[in-house]
Motif scaffolding. Structure first.
Motif, PDB file in Angstrom:
ATOM      1  N   MET A  80       0.928  -1.411  -0.603  1.00 56.40           N
ATOM      2  CA  MET A  80       0.011   0.492  -0.057  1.00 56.40           C
ATOM      3  C   MET A  80       0.483   1.049   0.311  1.00 56.40           C
ATOM      4  O   MET A  80       0.464   1.465   0.049  1.00 56.40           O
ATOM      5  N   SER A  81       2.426   1.271  -0.217  1.00 53.16           N
ATOM      6  CA  SER A  81       2.639   2.147  -0.308  1.00 53.16           C
ATOM      7  C   SER A  81       4.142   2.311  -2.152  1.00 53.16           C
ATOM      8  O   SER A  81       4.707   1.952  -2.034  1.00 53.16           O
ATOM      9  N   ASP A  82       3.194   3.278  -2.444  1.00 51.64           N
ATOM     10  CA  ASP A  82       3.647   3.295  -4.228  1.00 51.64           C
ATOM     11  C   ASP A  82       4.861   4.270  -4.257  1.00 51.64           C
ATOM     12  O   ASP A  82       6.126   4.031  -4.416  1.00 51.64           O
ATOM     13  N   ASN A  83       5.471   4.449  -3.393  1.00 51.97           N
ATOM     14  CA  ASN A  83       6.395   5.160  -2.850  1.00 51.97           C
ATOM     15  C   ASN A  83       7.325   4.609  -2.357  1.00 51.97           C
ATOM     16  O   ASN A  83       8.726   4.857  -2.729  1.00 51.97           O
ATOM     17  N   SER A  84       6.912   3.955  -1.347  1.00 51.64           N
ATOM     18  CA  SER A  84       8.222   2.970  -0.804  1.00 51.64           C
ATOM     19  C   SER A  84       8.789   1.750  -2.033  1.00 51.64           C
ATOM     20  O   SER A  84       9.678   1.208  -2.051  1.00 51.64           O
ATOM     21  N   MET A  85       7.216   1.496  -2.986  1.00 53.79           N
ATOM     22  CA  MET A  85       8.027   0.569  -3.925  1.00 53.79           C
ATOM     23  C   MET A  85       8.874   1.075  -5.049  1.00 53.79           C
ATOM     24  O   MET A  85       9.675   0.292  -5.216  1.00 53.79           O
ATOM     25  N   ARG A  86       9.081   1.669  -5.395  1.00 60.93           N
ATOM     26  CA  ARG A  86       9.873   3.243  -6.304  1.00 60.93           C
ATOM     27  C   ARG A  86      10.846   3.190  -5.221  1.00 60.93           C
ATOM     28  O   ARG A  86      11.648   2.600  -5.848  1.00 60.93           O
ATOM     29  N   THR A  87      11.268   3.136  -4.172  1.00 63.65           N
ATOM     30  CA  THR A  87      12.524   3.251  -3.978  1.00 63.65           C
ATOM     31  C   THR A  87      13.068   1.377  -3.669  1.00 63.65           C
ATOM     32  O   THR A  87      14.457   1.602  -4.234  1.00 63.65           O
ATOM     33  N   TYR A  88      12.143   0.806  -3.432  1.00 57.56           N
ATOM     34  CA  TYR A  88      12.766  -0.892  -3.801  1.00 57.56           C
ATOM     35  C   TYR A  88      13.398  -0.684  -5.124  1.00 57.56           C
ATOM     36  O   TYR A  88      14.178  -1.817  -5.405  1.00 57.56           O
ATOM     37  N   CYS A  89      12.474  -0.338  -6.218  1.00 54.68           N
ATOM     38  CA  CYS A  89      13.093  -0.602  -7.785  1.00 54.68           C
ATOM     39  C   CYS A  89      14.144   0.095  -7.939  1.00 54.68           C
ATOM     40  O   CYS A  89      14.841  -0.299  -8.563  1.00 54.68           O
ATOM     41  N   ASN A  90      14.549   1.405  -7.256  1.00 56.16           N
ATOM     42  CA  ASN A  90      15.823   2.308  -7.724  1.00 56.16           C
ATOM     43  C   ASN A  90      17.147   0.962  -7.279  1.00 56.16           C
ATOM     44  O   ASN A  90      18.587   1.520  -6.998  1.00 56.16           O
ATOM     45  N   MET A  91      16.772   0.394  -5.529  1.00 52.22           N
ATOM     46  CA  MET A  91      17.402  -0.905  -5.312  1.00 52.22           C
ATOM     47  C   MET A  91      18.173  -1.571  -5.585  1.00 52.22           C
ATOM     48  O   MET A  91      19.275  -2.113  -5.868  1.00 52.22           O
ATOM     49  N   HIS A  92      17.212  -1.743  -7.554  1.00 52.70           N
ATOM     50  CA  HIS A  92      17.723  -2.948  -8.296  1.00 52.70           C
ATOM     51  C   HIS A  92      18.198  -4.689  -7.794  1.00 52.70           C
ATOM     52  O   HIS A  92      19.113  -5.092  -8.267  1.00 52.70           O
ATOM     53  N   LEU A  93      17.016  -4.496  -6.685  1.00 55.16           N
ATOM     54  CA  LEU A  93      17.519  -5.672  -5.648  1.00 55.16           C
ATOM     55  C   LEU A  93      16.782  -6.683  -7.244  1.00 55.16           C
ATOM     56  O   LEU A  93      15.852  -6.570  -8.012  1.00 55.16           O
ATOM     57  N   GLY A  94      16.538  -8.337  -6.407  1.00 56.81           N
ATOM     58  CA  GLY A  94      15.946  -9.532  -7.845  1.00 56.81           C
ATOM     59  C   GLY A  94      14.997  -9.567  -7.565  1.00 56.81           C
ATOM     60  O   GLY A  94      13.709 -10.810  -8.384  1.00 56.81           O
ATOM     61  N   PHE A  95      14.629  -9.943  -6.042  1.00 60.28           N
ATOM     62  CA  PHE A  95      13.115  -9.326  -5.317  1.00 60.28           C
ATOM     63  C   PHE A  95      12.507  -8.915  -4.361  1.00 60.28           C
ATOM     64  O   PHE A  95      13.693  -8.830  -3.544  1.00 60.28           O
ATOM     65  N   TRP A  96      11.351  -9.119  -4.575  1.00 57.60           N
ATOM     66  CA  TRP A  96      10.817  -9.197  -2.907  1.00 57.60           C
ATOM     67  C   TRP A  96       9.759 -10.207  -2.929  1.00 57.60           C
ATOM     68  O   TRP A  96       8.465 -10.664  -3.715  1.00 57.60           O
TER      69      TRP A  96
END
Length: 369
Positions: free
Chosen positions: A59-75
């Motif tokens: 429920m947090s689009d901003n948090s998801m953008r931050t995660y995507c900018n980390m370039h990790l492989g999975f969540w």
């Protein structure tokens, strides 16, 4: 835990690994989550899938953008689908669904997402009694319920068979990840210890076992009797064995990983298995940490040493940091050591959706994999 685990030819070994690499690559190519694919096809040394275990992205689009900018492989979030439609494509591209526990009709969840998933994770900590840690919270572990804790019962084996077949029908090349083991036995059995009482424990508040030290061994024996494809039983179909570890020191965490490497060596070996498995440490964090700004640098050092070992391992193919803050990460006794504070902090992304100090450090360690 959840917020409140025959001989083959070299040609067939290479083919099996190529398939596994293709599955991982397909899920992470957009984010650079897995690189170094030119290494030897029969070892995971120098590579791995680096991920995040959290419900703080829900429920947090901003948090998801931050995660995507980390370039990790999975969540993953202990659920079979994301909790909202995010604006960042990587939210679905790198999501790994989990079937949390045994429940009627949930075979549909194994193929519920609109696009074929490349991975499916099995039940969450069926080897552990884990009622809610805080009033009104969710159960932490599916082993709180007898049908899941009782590792040898046919109902559970048939449910696993149905889940795998439903998943494979939609994603034929998808990666099957075993149920996740809390592995809470103080004896350090890597879920291959005694399970003689597990199948008769009622798992009620008044009468329950705190853990099952041989749950995965028992599960292997049970599901091996069922078919999950042509000439493949429901143990052989598993690609990855997953487990969890919370430790105060990296030395103790590495010791636990080594125990899993040794205990399950036959299943992990190219010499002994036509389809060798690998290991994922899908929940890990430094116990005792209470500040994600890491003022003493101890969490960063814990990450450095733990991830360096896993990167160097020939059989560890993935790991995901357990990311929760002091409002949800209820502390617990490890070994004989009770916690000094009621809550711990391991959040890589804070409640505002910003990367924390330890989040930035973790992302830097995952770079280039």
């Amino acid at each position: 835990m959840a917020p409140s685990a025959s001989t083959t030819t070299s040609a067939s070994a290479a083919t099996a690994t190529a398939t596994l690499l293709a599955v991982l690559r397909g899920a992470s190519a957009a984010t650079g989550g897995l690189r170094g694919l030119d290494a030897s096809p029969t070892t995971w040394e120098g590579r791995g899938l680096c991920g995040l275990a959290t419900d703080m992205l829900d429920m947090s689009d901003n948090s998801m953008r931050t995660y995507c900018n980390m370039h990790l492989g999975f969540w993953w979030n202990w659920d079979y689908k994301p909790k909202m439609a995010y604006s960042s494509p990587c939210s679905t591209e790198t999501f790994t669904p989990m079937i949390w526990g045994l429940s009627a009709g949930h075979q549909n969840q194994a193929s519920a997402n609109s696009v074929p998933q490349t991975r499916l994770m099995g039940y969450n900590e069926p080897d552990l009694w884990g009622p809610p840690a805080i009033p009104g919270g969710n159960c932490l572990s599916s082993g709180t319920f007898a049908p899941t804790f009782q590792c040898g019962n046919d109902e559970l084996a048939r449910d696993w068979q149905a889940l795998v077949l439903a998943f494979k029908a939609k994603s034929p090349d998808g990666l099957v990840v075993s149920p996740s083991m809390a592995d809470a036995d103080p004896a350090g059995t890597a879920s291959a210890g005694d399970y003689s009482q597990c199948n008769i424990s009622p798992q009620t508040t008044e009468n329950h076992l705190p853990y099952c030290g041989g749950w995965l061994k028992c599960f292997k024996e049970s599901v091996s009797r069922f078919q999950c494809g042509e000439n493949t039983n429901c143990w052989e179909v598993i690609d990855v064995l997953q487990f969890h570890a919370y430790e105060y020191t990296s030395e103790n965490l590495i010791k636990k990983v080594k125990t899993w490497e040794t205990t399950w060596a036959e299943d992990l070996s190219w010499a002994n298995s036509a389809k060798p498995k690998s290991l994922w440490l899908t929940e890990f964090a430094r116990a005792g940490a209470t500040d994600s700004s890491d003022p003493d640098g101890k969490t960063a050092a814990f990450m450095d040493e733990s991830i360096a070992y896993m990167k160097a391992s020939s059989v560890v193919s993935g790991w995901s940091w357990f990311s929760q803050d002091t409002t949800t990460f209820a502390s617990f006794t490890i070994g004989d050591l009770p916690p000094a504070s009621p809550f711990w902090a391991s959040d890589l992304i804070n409640a505002n959706g910003d990367a924390t100090v330890i989040g930035e450090h973790y992302a830097s360690l995952c770079k280039g994999l």
